[in-house]
Design an enzyme around this catalytic site. Structure first.
Site, PDB file in Angstrom:
ATOM      1  NE  ARG A  84       3.223   9.565  45.304  1.00  0.00           N
ATOM      2  CZ  ARG A  84       3.920  10.684  45.178  1.00  0.00           C
ATOM      3  NH1 ARG A  84       3.397  11.728  44.554  1.00  0.00           N
ATOM      4  NH2 ARG A  84       5.127  10.795  45.689  1.00  0.00           N
ATOM      5  CE1 TYR A 212       4.210   1.070  40.889  1.00  0.00           C
ATOM      6  CE2 TYR A 212       3.913   3.071  42.171  1.00  0.00           C
ATOM      7  CZ  TYR A 212       4.597   1.901  41.925  1.00  0.00           C
ATOM      8  OH  TYR A 212       5.644   1.547  42.724  1.00  0.00           O
ATOM      9  N   GLY A 213       0.116   2.221  42.568  1.00  0.00           N
ATOM     10  CA  GLY A 213       0.221   2.772  43.928  1.00  0.00           C
ATOM     11  C   GLY A 213      -0.707   3.922  44.233  1.00  0.00           C
ATOM     12  N   GLY A 214      -0.100   5.032  44.596  1.00  0.00           N
ATOM     13  CA  GLY A 214      -0.845   6.200  45.042  1.00  0.00           C
ATOM     14  C   GLY A 214      -1.841   6.734  44.019  1.00  0.00           C
ATOM     15  CE  LYS A 221       1.498   8.881  50.468  1.00  0.00           C
ATOM     16  NZ  LYS A 221       2.422   8.034  49.858  1.00  0.00           N
ATOM     17  CG  HIS A 241       3.846  11.743  53.258  1.00  0.00           C
ATOM     18  ND1 HIS A 241       4.799  12.117  52.328  1.00  0.00           N
ATOM     19  CD2 HIS A 241       3.699  10.412  53.113  1.00  0.00           C
ATOM     20  CE1 HIS A 241       5.199  11.042  51.658  1.00  0.00           C
ATOM     21  NE2 HIS A 241       4.556  10.003  52.119  1.00  0.00           N
ATOM     22  CB  SER A 263       7.744   9.989  48.114  1.00  0.00           C
ATOM     23  OG  SER A 263       6.449  10.497  48.338  1.00  0.00           O
ATOM     24  CB  CYS A 265      13.015  10.895  52.210  1.00  0.00           C
ATOM     25  SG  CYS A 265      13.296  11.705  50.627  1.00  0.00           S
ATOM     26  N   GLY A 266      12.885   7.577  53.733  1.00  0.00           N
ATOM     27  CA  GLY A 266      13.245   6.869  54.957  1.00  0.00           C
ATOM     28  C   GLY A 266      12.166   6.653  56.011  1.00  0.00           C
ATOM     29  CG  ASN A 269      14.580   1.894  55.592  1.00  0.00           C
ATOM     30  OD1 ASN A 269      15.321   0.933  55.742  1.00  0.00           O
ATOM     31  ND2 ASN A 269      13.980   2.159  54.444  1.00  0.00           N
ATOM     32  CG  ASP A 290       3.147   6.549  53.235  1.00  0.00           C
ATOM     33  OD1 ASP A 290       4.247   7.098  53.023  1.00  0.00           O
ATOM     34  OD2 ASP A 290       2.191   6.639  52.445  1.00  0.00           O
ATOM     35  CG  ASN A 377       8.265   4.192  43.100  1.00  0.00           C
ATOM     36  OD1 ASN A 377       8.449   4.226  44.321  1.00  0.00           O
ATOM     37  ND2 ASN A 377       7.100   4.504  42.546  1.00  0.00           N
ATOM     38  NE  ARG A 379       6.801   2.799  46.376  1.00  0.00           N
ATOM     39  CZ  ARG A 379       6.909   3.734  47.324  1.00  0.00           C
ATOM     40  NH1 ARG A 379       6.489   3.504  48.540  1.00  0.00           N
ATOM     41  NH2 ARG A 379       7.450   4.904  47.051  1.00  0.00           N
ATOM     42  CG  PHE A 503      19.750   2.169  57.275  1.00  0.00           C
ATOM     43  CD1 PHE A 503      18.543   2.067  56.588  1.00  0.00           C
ATOM     44  CD2 PHE A 503      20.899   2.534  56.559  1.00  0.00           C
ATOM     45  CE1 PHE A 503      18.483   2.292  55.209  1.00  0.00           C
ATOM     46  CE2 PHE A 503      20.844   2.764  55.186  1.00  0.00           C
ATOM     47  CZ  PHE A 503      19.630   2.642  54.520  1.00  0.00           C
ATOM     48  CG  ASN A 506      18.746   7.109  61.183  1.00  0.00           C
ATOM     49  OD1 ASN A 506      19.819   7.722  61.086  1.00  0.00           O
ATOM     50  ND2 ASN A 506      18.092   6.654  60.122  1.00  0.00           N
TER      51      ASN A 506
HETATM   52  P1  GTP Z   1       7.480   6.287  50.649  1.00  0.00           P
HETATM   53  O1  GTP Z   1       6.907   4.925  50.837  1.00  0.00           O
HETATM   54  O2  GTP Z   1       7.724   6.638  49.213  1.00  0.00           O
HETATM   55  O3  GTP Z   1       6.692   7.352  51.317  1.00  0.00           O
HETATM   56  O4  GTP Z   1       8.985   6.250  51.215  1.00  0.00           O
HETATM   57  P2  GTP Z   1       9.637   6.189  52.690  1.00  0.00           P
HETATM   58  O5  GTP Z   1       9.790   7.559  53.225  1.00  0.00           O
HETATM   59  O6  GTP Z   1       8.938   5.189  53.535  1.00  0.00           O
HETATM   60  O7  GTP Z   1      11.129   5.689  52.364  1.00  0.00           O
HETATM   61  P3  GTP Z   1      11.883   4.315  52.715  1.00  0.00           P
HETATM   62  O8  GTP Z   1      12.014   4.086  54.197  1.00  0.00           O
HETATM   63  O9  GTP Z   1      11.256   3.236  51.944  1.00  0.00           O
HETATM   64  O10 GTP Z   1      13.342   4.620  52.167  1.00  0.00           O
HETATM   65  C1  GTP Z   1      13.598   4.959  50.832  1.00  0.00           C
HETATM   66  C2  GTP Z   1      15.048   4.709  50.486  1.00  0.00           C
HETATM   67  O11 GTP Z   1      15.898   5.450  51.360  1.00  0.00           O
HETATM   68  C3  GTP Z   1      15.427   3.238  50.615  1.00  0.00           C
HETATM   69  O12 GTP Z   1      16.208   2.850  49.515  1.00  0.00           O
HETATM   70  C4  GTP Z   1      16.243   3.200  51.882  1.00  0.00           C
HETATM   71  O13 GTP Z   1      17.204   2.182  51.868  1.00  0.00           O
HETATM   72  C5  GTP Z   1      16.867   4.594  51.952  1.00  0.00           C
HETATM   73  N1  GTP Z   1      17.087   5.000  53.375  1.00  0.00           N
HETATM   74  C6  GTP Z   1      16.183   4.929  54.377  1.00  0.00           C
HETATM   75  N2  GTP Z   1      16.714   5.340  55.560  1.00  0.00           N
HETATM   76  C7  GTP Z   1      17.985   5.696  55.286  1.00  0.00           C
HETATM   77  C8  GTP Z   1      19.071   6.204  56.099  1.00  0.00           C
HETATM   78  O14 GTP Z   1      18.960   6.408  57.303  1.00  0.00           O
HETATM   79  N3  GTP Z   1      20.249   6.468  55.443  1.00  0.00           N
HETATM   80  C9  GTP Z   1      20.389   6.255  54.099  1.00  0.00           C
HETATM   81  N4  GTP Z   1      21.580   6.541  53.555  1.00  0.00           N
HETATM   82  N5  GTP Z   1      19.408   5.763  53.312  1.00  0.00           N
HETATM   83  C10 GTP Z   1      18.226   5.490  53.893  1.00  0.00           C
HETATM   84  C1  SPV Z   2       4.823   7.831  48.186  1.00  0.00           C
HETATM   85  O1  SPV Z   2       5.102   8.081  46.996  1.00  0.00           O
HETATM   86  O2  SPV Z   2       4.958   8.668  49.101  1.00  0.00           O
HETATM   87  C2  SPV Z   2       4.342   6.482  48.561  1.00  0.00           C
HETATM   88  C3  SPV Z   2       3.982   5.553  47.497  1.00  0.00           C
HETATM   89  O3  SPV Z   2       4.206   6.184  49.735  1.00  0.00           O
HETATM   90  S1  SPV Z   2       2.452   5.903  46.778  1.00  0.00           S
HETATM   91  O4  SPV Z   2       1.437   5.049  47.374  1.00  0.00           O
HETATM   92  O5  SPV Z   2       2.562   5.601  45.337  1.00  0.00           O
HETATM   93  O6  SPV Z   2       2.098   7.277  46.994  1.00  0.00           O
HETATM   94 MN    MN Z   3       4.598   7.998  51.080  1.00  0.00          MN
END
Ligand code: GTP
Ligand code: SPV
Ligand code: MN
Length: 598
Positions: A84, A212-214, A221, A241, A263, A265-266, A269, A290, A377, A379, A503, A506
């Site tokens: 984005r 791209y994406g968003g 978004k 979000h 974005s 930040c987990g 996961n 998301d 980034n 995906r 992970f 948590n």
């Molecule tokens: P967007 O799709 O951009 O909104 O991201 P998201 O918030 O869904 O993030 P996602 O779960 O894809 O995690 C992003 C990165 O953070 C990945 O590389 C994960 O491996 C890492 N990550 C996720 N959870 C944890 C955690 O609990 N600890 C650590 N150290 N890294 C984490």
């Molecule tokens: C983010 O950036 O928070 C995403 C990917 O989830 S995007 O769809 O590009 O916004």
């Molecule tokens: Mn997002």
């Protein structure tokens, strides 16, 4: 003269519409963008197969290994178009203050003029696709429809996975008579001619110059957050979000949590986590990863739906140890964007497995000197139905009731593993104060701490001051609101090693969160919130030093005094739009921190 002739419409057999507004808009867009053809998307398998075939021929898609990854494809986006672009994203409102200092602003007249000039003739030689879609379960009163017009077949196949797209959405649009208008063209992909503009007063989006994406999947978004947040304020609900996850305990009870992390930040996961070995009988259900739309129900509880139907997730870091649920759903019928490939054409990214990449995300023979093999980034796009932990409630039109709302950020220092707000207003301050290190999800520097209130900095379609006032207003609507918490999985030691395993583990934190919501779980009061008492967080089976737990579960008042000073400066930058109640709340935190120092 452009020598423009009215393109032939292929409505007829399956798709047609009686909606005059939609017909007139499609006609108006066609006159401006001058496509060779117009295709109304019905969302069928046949349509999808034909588009994929066409993209394999054009090179927009590359077929991945059909034995290990049947029906999986790789898309390599332009190397200048991989995330984005927040500096090219605008909110166009009549009154500049309505967009707020948190958005780049243009007047609607300026925005239309600038972006329409770029759209003029942009689809010459191309097909214009008309995509009716629904955000949310098709029969949900909380769902909202939109139509995206695009010249990108990649966008069509992604929208098919990410939304409820095609005939049922069009039927709902015809029934309701209104929809969000999203116009998109990849243009010439030049960053100089890239603009993502929003017109919340017209419920319209115009985005050009990015595939791209968003920036391009406008249901996500642009619609479900920027436009929807505006609508939500007018209509008394919230568009956030946030992931939505159900936690089932060994007694079979499921409680739901929504969590907002910036974005990358987990969220994905956490939404799919697999309980640690020591947690027999626990199960996690994924409702969304998301976006969350929520409102107070008749029973006074907060009810949430996931407006999306698929996941557009971060590939790097998705591995058998970190997110096995995600990895397992990616071995068929998935689209990968900007990942690397092995020599036998399997998708690959850092953190996936021990295989060796043969070609990097740009298609170059892999050489570590060129940086990571997969773009940070990169995906995957996949239907939520392929997720083993997908909650049956994902399609429930009334959504799920939330017990807790969790805010969080990526912070090496300061923020403890978990803390609980004293009450709703304090929780809103906690959300408004979120800061996080920037990630590769947006272009620009990575690892810089910035304020990202409620993880909505790039996505709130109006002035944050008004947004916080809207959040605060919920305190008067119900006495059964979710409890609010803040978490940080990303504390590091001096060597840059994560202090908390994260992970699956948590879940231990989420258990304390749910215990607190049920009036259980021991906690100690600090000036910035309630923290788990010693031993209140279950660390059984976890190899972690007591001193590390102490570090994760304590606060440094001096550092927090600095933090609160920075928060005050940030909040005050919103001037007279900043709600007094939020400042009062901040003042109470400041007082508590001062008396700690005394
Ligand atoms: P967007 O799709 O951009 O909104 O991201 P998201 O918030 O869904 O993030 P996602 O779960 O894809 O995690 C992003 C990165 O953070 C990945 O590389 C994960 O491996 C890492 N990550 C996720 N959870 C944890 C955690 O609990 N600890 C650590 N150290 N890294 C984490
Ligand atoms: C983010 O950036 O928070 C995403 C990917 O989830 S995007 O769809 O590009 O916004
Ligand atoms: Mn997002």
């Amino acid at each position: 003269m452009h020598g423009f002739t009215q393109p032939t419409f292929n409505i007829g057999s399956v798709m047609t519409t009686t909606n005059k507004l939609l017909l007139a808009w499609v006609d108006e867009v066609a006159r401006l963008t001058k496509p060779d053809r117009i295709h109304w998307c019905d969302g069928s398998d046949e349509e999808n197969a034909a588009l994929i075939e066409q993209m394999l021929e054009s090179g927009d898609l590359i077929k991945l290994n059909k034995d290990t990854h049947p029906n999986c494809f790789l898309h390599r986006s332009d190397p200048s178009d991989v995330a984005r672009t927040e500096h090219l994203t605008f909110v166009c409102t009549e009154n500049e203050a309505d967009a707020g200092p948190n958005n780049h602003w243009m007047s609607p007249a300026d925005g239309h003029a600038k972006v329409d000039a770029l759209f003029d003739g942009a689809m010459q030689g191309r097909t214009m696709y008309v995509i009716p879609y629904c955000m949310g379960p098709i029969d949900s009163p909380l769902a909202r429809c939109g139509v995206e017009i695009t010249d990108s077949p990649y966008v069509v196949v992604n929208m098919r996975l990410m939304t409820r797209m095609g005939q049922p959405a069009l039927a709902r649009i015809e029934r309701e008579g209104h929809f969000v208008k999203g116009l998109h063209s990849t243009g010439d992909l030049s960053p100089e001619r890239r603009m993502i503009t929003h017109f919340p007063e017209e419920l319209a989006i115009k985005s050009i110059g990015s595939g791209y994406g968003g920036n391009a999947l406008l249901g996500k978004k642009c619609h479900a957050l920027r436009i929807a947040s505006w609508q939500a304020r007018e209509e008394g609900w919230l568009a956030e979000h946030m992931l939505i996850v159900g936690i089932e305990n060994p007694q079979g009870e499921v409680h739901y949590i929504a969590a907002a992390f910036p974005s990358a930040c987990g969220k994905t996961n956490l939404a799919m986590l697999i309980p640690p070995e020591s947690h027999k009988g626990w199960k996690v259900w994924t409702v969304g990863d998301d976006i969350c739309w929520m409102r107070v129900g008749e029973d006074g509880r907060m009810w949430a739906i996931n407006p999306e139907a698929g996941f557009f997730g971060v590939a790097p870091g998705t591995g058998a140890k970190t997110n096995p649920n995600a990895l397992a759903m990616l071995d068929h019928d998935a689209i990968f964007t900007n990942v690397a490939v092995t020599d036998d054409m399997q998708p690959w990214w850092e953190g996936k497995d021990k295989q060796v990449p043969a070609f990097d995300w740009q298609g170059r023979p892999y050489d570590s000197k060129n940086g990571p093999a997969a773009h940070p980034n990169s995906r995957f796009t996949v239907s939520a139905k392929q997720c083993a932990s997908a909650s049956p409630e994902m399609d429930n039109p009334t959504g799920v009731p939330l017990s807790a709302i969790v805010f969080g950020g990526r912070r090496k220092e300061l923020a403890p593993l978990v803390m609980q707000a004293r009450d709703w207003n304090h929780g809103v301050l906690m959300g408004a104060s979120v800061a996080s290190e920037t990630t590769a999800a947006a272009t620009g520097a990575v690892g810089v701490v910035r304020r990202d209130p409620m993880a909505m900095k790039p996505f709130c379609g109006y002035n944050f001051g008004d947004y916080w006032a809207h959040w605060l207003s919920f305190a008067d609507r119900s006495d059964k609101l979710p409890q609010i918490f803040h978490v940080n999985w990303f504390r590091q030691d001096d060597d840059g090693k994560f202090l908390w395993p994260g992970f699956g583990d948590n879940l231990r934190v989420l258990r304390w969160v749910l215990d607190r919501c049920a009036g259980r779980g021991d906690a100690v009061e600090t000036p910035v919130g309630w923290l788990p008492a010693k031993g209140a967080l279950d660390t059984s089976g976890l190899n972690i030093d007591a001193s590390v737990m102490d570090e994760l579960l304590s606060i440094d008042p001096a550092a927090w005094r600095d933090e609160v000073t920075a928060v005050r400066e940030y909040l005050e930058s919103f001037g007279d739009r900043l709600p007094d109640d939020l400042l009062d709340e901040l003042q109470r935190v400041e007082k508590r921190l001062q008396s700690e120092a005394a």
